[in-house]
Design an enzyme around this catalytic site. Sequence first.
Site, PDB file in Angstrom:
ATOM      1  N   ASP B 420       0.870  -1.157   0.000  1.00 50.89           N
ATOM      2  CA  ASP B 420       0.000   0.000   0.000  1.00 50.89           C
ATOM      3  C   ASP B 420       0.915   1.217   0.000  1.00 50.89           C
ATOM      4  O   ASP B 420       2.118   1.098   0.264  1.00 50.89           O
ATOM      5  CB  ASP B 420      -0.846  -0.048   1.271  1.00 50.89           C
ATOM      6  CG  ASP B 420      -1.768   1.131   1.368  1.00 50.89           C
ATOM      7  OD1 ASP B 420      -2.260   1.565   0.329  1.00 50.89           O
ATOM      8  OD2 ASP B 420      -1.986   1.604   2.503  1.00 50.89           O
ATOM      9  N   THR B 702      -2.515   0.989  -4.672  1.00 50.11           N
ATOM     10  CA  THR B 702      -2.985   2.067  -3.819  1.00 50.11           C
ATOM     11  C   THR B 702      -4.332   2.568  -4.293  1.00 50.11           C
ATOM     12  O   THR B 702      -4.711   2.403  -5.442  1.00 50.11           O
ATOM     13  CB  THR B 702      -1.960   3.220  -3.802  1.00 50.11           C
ATOM     14  OG1 THR B 702      -2.491   4.277  -3.047  1.00 50.11           O
ATOM     15  CG2 THR B 702      -1.650   3.691  -5.196  1.00 50.11           C
ATOM     16  N   GLY B 703      -5.038   3.137  -3.375  1.00 51.01           N
ATOM     17  CA  GLY B 703      -6.301   3.745  -3.731  1.00 51.01           C
ATOM     18  C   GLY B 703      -6.124   5.181  -4.187  1.00 51.01           C
ATOM     19  O   GLY B 703      -7.071   5.844  -4.599  1.00 51.01           O
TER      20      GLY B 703
END
Lengths: 344, 1189
Positions: B420, B702-703
């Site tokens: 992340d 990742t967002g």
Amino acid sequence: MDSTSQICQSRLPDSTALKQQQLPAYQLQLSATKVLTGFFITGAFCLGMGILLILSAKSTKEIEINYTDTCANCAKLRENAINFDKECTCSISFYLPETMQGNVYMYYKLYGFYQNLYPYILSRSNSQLMGRDIKDVGNCAPFSKSHNGTPIAPCGAIANSIFNDTIILSYNLNSSIHIKVPMLSSGIAWWTDKNIKFQNPSLNNLPSTFAGTTKPPYWPKPVYKLDEEDSVNNGFINEDFIVWMRTAAFPTFKKLYRRLNRIQYFTEGLPAGNYSFNITYNFPVTRFRGEKSVVLSTLTWSGGSSLFLGVTYTVTGAVTWLASFSMMAIHLMLNGRKTVYSQQ
Amino acid sequence: MAAGRDTKANIWQYPNEGSSCTPVSLSARRDIGKQERYLQANNKELNRTFGYPSNAIKTSKYNVFNFLPLNLFEQFQRLANAYFLILSIFQLIPQISSLAWYTTVIPLMVVLAMTAVKDAIDDVKRHQNDNHVNNRSVLVLVNGRIVGVTLTAQSYSPSSVGNIYFLKLHEEAGEAGPVLLCCVCVLYTGDNVLYSSETNLKVKQAVSVTSEMENNLQLLSAFNGEMRYESPNNKLDKFTGILTYKGNSYFLDQDKLLLRGCVIRNTEWCYGLVIYTGPDTKLMQNTGKSSFKRTHMDHLMNVLVLWIFLFLGSICFILAIGHGIWESRTGYYFQNFLPWKEYVSSSFVSATFVFWSYFIILNTMVPISLYVSVEIIRLGNSCYINWDQKMFYAPKNAPAQARTTTLNEELGQVKYVFSDKTGTLTQNIMVFNKCSINGTLYGAVYDKNGKRVKVCETTEKVSFSYNKLADPKFSFYDMTLVEAVKKGDRQVHLFFLSLSLCHTVMSEEKVEGELVYQAQSPDEGALVTAARNFGFVFRSRTSEIIVVVEMGKTKVYKLLAILDFSNVRKRMSVIVRTPENRVMLFCKGADTTLCQLLHPSCRAIRDVTMGHLDDFASEGLRTLMVAYRELDSSFFCAWSKKHSEACLSLANRENKISRVYEEIEKDLMLLGATAIEDKLQDGVPETIIALNKAKIKLWILTGDKQETAMNIAYACNIFDNGMDGLFCVDGNDGETIRQELSSAIDKMKPKPLLEPDPLNTCFTTKPRAPFRIPEEVPSGNYGLIINGYSLAYALERNLEVELLRAACMCKGVICCRMTPLQKAQMVELVKRYKKAVTLAIGDGANDVSMIKAAHIGVGISSQEGTQAMLNSDFTFSQFQYLQRLLFVHGRWSYNRMCKFLSYFFYKNFAFTLVHVWYSFYSGFSAQTVYDTWFITLYNLVYTSLPVLGLSLFDQDVNETWSLHFPELYEPGQHNLYFNKKEFVKCFMHGVYSSFVLFFVPMRTICNSVSSDGKEISDYQSFSLIVQTSLLWVVTMQIALETTYWTVISHFITWGSLGFYICLLNFLYSDGLCLMFPNVFQFLGVVRNTLSLPLLWLSVALSMVLCILPAVGYQFLKPLFCPSTVDKVIDRMHRMKHPLPPPVQTKLKHSSTRRSAYAFSHKQGFGSLITSGKFMRSMMPKKDSFSFKK
């Protein structure tokens, strides 16, 4: 920081060497010097040991006489179990070219007799042999009880199949004088077996202690009459019996039968000359294609005349040295390959 | 879904109407569908009838009474245990029993007991955990009072469906998913579930009809609304429900739903109606399947045990045939002495029994203590992780933690790391680092000689003592900027004024002078905080005014308009009327867009600023341009009219609005630029370089937005400027994406003209069969960027292989805008097609699915909650510890496990196969070579400790070296140290050793006597010689394998030999044998045989013959085919002196790349602010700034 660390305990792990995997240690590396030195030393040790063993084995004398077929008529007689009570004797003469110096031991050797079969080894009762409970025949199948239910003493297949030939060695000074070589039948079993593992139920009056039991089916006489010459050597502590009960690991085995009593003519050992074995042939071996022989042997510190250890040690030592030389050569040739390493 | 989107738009546009809670149409009723739930508020009896799950959690498996049966049942489900149970039953059958019953039963009992103890301890921990969680108290409305109750309190069955739940500010919405009933205002939740793990505020609003109840407990208790809503599902952004209250129905969407795990902000309190509980909550529904993780080694072990079974079966079969032949040729004639048993009618029958007898004897080939030993080793190696001081993070007082103790050796085999970004690679702290104002660069620190220096802890901080409202945590190092502010430089003042006005941050001031900003994105927060410290304090706002304390003087700016941020515009502006009655527009935005809007007069300053921006970008900073425009009052009035028209238009509203915006956002005067540092965690770039060296591929999932992700990728060396190409996949349909991917593949690996693509043939021949994608070597260094929208297509069946091929060839892969599920899908994709170990590392709740999906999940303990930690296998506080976890702990664990396994199989083969050789001399009668007690204790006592010691203490290379040479990690990735080939080697070695161990003693004692003429060729002596030789050989073998000789190793290795002799003396002692004559039969063997020189010569010969070849092999192998590891080790041995500490190199970034604007990934709050709806709660409190609407 100070105040907080007092309030909430720091969870920092302990800094013991064990927990941090920092125990002081010796890092074993198989460096060329170590390995090659090790090989050289091992090789030298093996070579030396091998030669020593060969020399000592060569110093013993051994004579083995196979009498399975020499007493052919007896063998045939014994093939049929019906004839078990018919006596059969035979005599075998042989010439001893050299004096057998020192202690001489007489062995009987059996070929192809499987004392190591699982059901066979199992078929004994230690508590009975220990004199603890004469009627405990629990593991002795198929020789635990006679037809009428009387427990057998000693029970089991091992006891039942005891080697029951009698071998008497005679020294033939000339054609007429035959001297019976004095032999000891004591001191042929392990001390622990004789004194701890095998015990008669009670010391006095053996026949009564064995009352209520019966002899093994193949035995001509009960256990308390095994040695008619020495009354102490009877019952479970009969040494021939004890020797037989220590089952052999392999189908070919020899067991100590008698040892020379060094008196009269025989203080130096067995002098060279003519001898004969007078054998009462009772033990059937031809049925299962076995053989039996009698062995006379002198001993050294390493035991008998077996060359195996000596030869194997010598060969191992030689091969190790050869290997260490070639490894050194390879090391010198190829070591460059390993070192060429450049960090990016 | 469509309905939901529409209502959302309504909120944004017509906030004053306040709700989408219009009476529900029939169609909406149909939308809910059949899969629906029903409840009535405050009606416990009714709700109970539906049997919705309770909120109390139960993770424990056993209680006191069912522990034994249940645990035993579970243990016997394991193949090995069941096998040994069956074996013990076999041994009770006298016909086939060839070993005493206790040879199997005792080891089995010990193994079962040890596992049971471990399970019991684990379960006690789980019980404690459950109790802890279940005793957490929540506030629930009961009988008109708010009561704090625990989750398990039976009398209230609290927070079960239908109850009303009370939440306070900053409180986490516990274990339930309540629907908002009422709160004083719109509230924002720091929701960390959706997309990005950047803490984003989300707007949640209560239904107007229930909002009216406010804080009136009587009304709330009497509330008896009925609800129909969808059954539990995992869609975070979707919810439909209908609330029926007083005859009216109200439509509820996701804006009314508080998700479990969210934190309440900006409101003092709220009430919620619990609708989902426990496992039904969206969060729990989204966490993915929690599967028991098994390592590759486990699978391999199972396969090998199966092989051993097969081998065992076949060898038993061969021996049974041998027995048949022997019985018919010899045994039949031996019946005088040993008659066949009654049930044996022929040699065939006998052979059948012997087959099973051998099956029992040779059972030790299947190592009974293997599984329990493996568990102990893993447990021990996990403890090392817990104990490691170098993975302890003092600021958070957090040691590393191995939560799963069954995956250790897999840490030494990791090939793919999925990381992340936010909170994992970065600290999720934005720091105002530099700025450029009116062509002057501020923020760089110079020493006395004018040289630029790196900021470190000793660097003097700028004092903000002149400003009472300054944030003490803010630090800045360049004095010149403060001096400029103090001097009253107009441009500088304007710059900071614009920063303090142009944003959508909310402020909170509970204690006078202590401002807390609630920012939609941390970037904004950093900018406003910077302005605050330099003397332009944003103090509070309403929908119409912004209060700013300008250099100590409070000024009120009238907010005229917020021109909000959007992804297309990449800028935001505010229009304010200053106290001096001037109308000003302040704008901040991405340089690319803002540059084109500048007034021509500021070209010169623009060029200088652009130069500064390049500098910022080269340092990996996130940049923004700031500009302003003074507006003519009349011009603004005209524009304002147009704006409202555009807002009210029904068709094509968005376009119209943005066109109106463009009209006013032009001819801007450039003020300067800001540079915000997205602070990387310590040591991240170094760690990533090390991971790269170890050929571990790091993918960022990742967002976040693409720009931010790329920025970080460059900052931490996943991408660098020496790369040959960067592929960006952002197609909107499958075909485009396929083309993009295949062109990327072609570029990376030019197709040979003649050879067909191996993969395509794979596809055409076996389209459905699962296959592994082979490693492909690209022609250079490439990077791949793909966003979540494209991934949705790329992850489909027909494209996923292409995606994976392209991704695997790249040096770095970045996937942005990913949903939690996509992260997991990506991990699954790699797991499915690559035979490699994957590791996922993350900190937020959005990483949970990925952490669960990967072979190894690592949770970073952070401020973002504990979801990731709770679901992970390993946790620690800093990304850089990953290096230590993998290269030190992982590598050691793997090496130890491999050494353990090879040795373990070897020693059992050497032990067991001796029986096979012996059978040729014992009429295949299933006679064992060893004493039954030796068989019982061999695995359990005599050889267990040295091998455990080896696998707990051995270090082939110490930690400094393994960190310094990441290359040493590579063998694990290809599982070179223990695989099927190595197993066959162990097997061959075992066969050879057993051969030596049988024939050397056999030939030694055969025809031999002791020096006093007594026999030594008896079975018991032979047995003792073989036992002793075997123990010496296996102990020497392990001594050879041990490279790290600690005191403990010496003690247990030589100690176990000594212990053997002691135990031998005990087991064969007179006393014991006399007591149990039929169990202990080896009386006197020790005394007679151990004193023989022949025995020791035989032992020594066996040892030489077994060990020397092994030493030679170990010596020659690196000479003939040296591996990388051999070279490294050789190099290390040459370097006697310790390594110099690694030189810290400052990572340089090129200036060709420009980092981008990073506000938030969603539309801003602008319209919400202008609506003024949120102000209700604040106004009564802050009297000084209360303005009536």
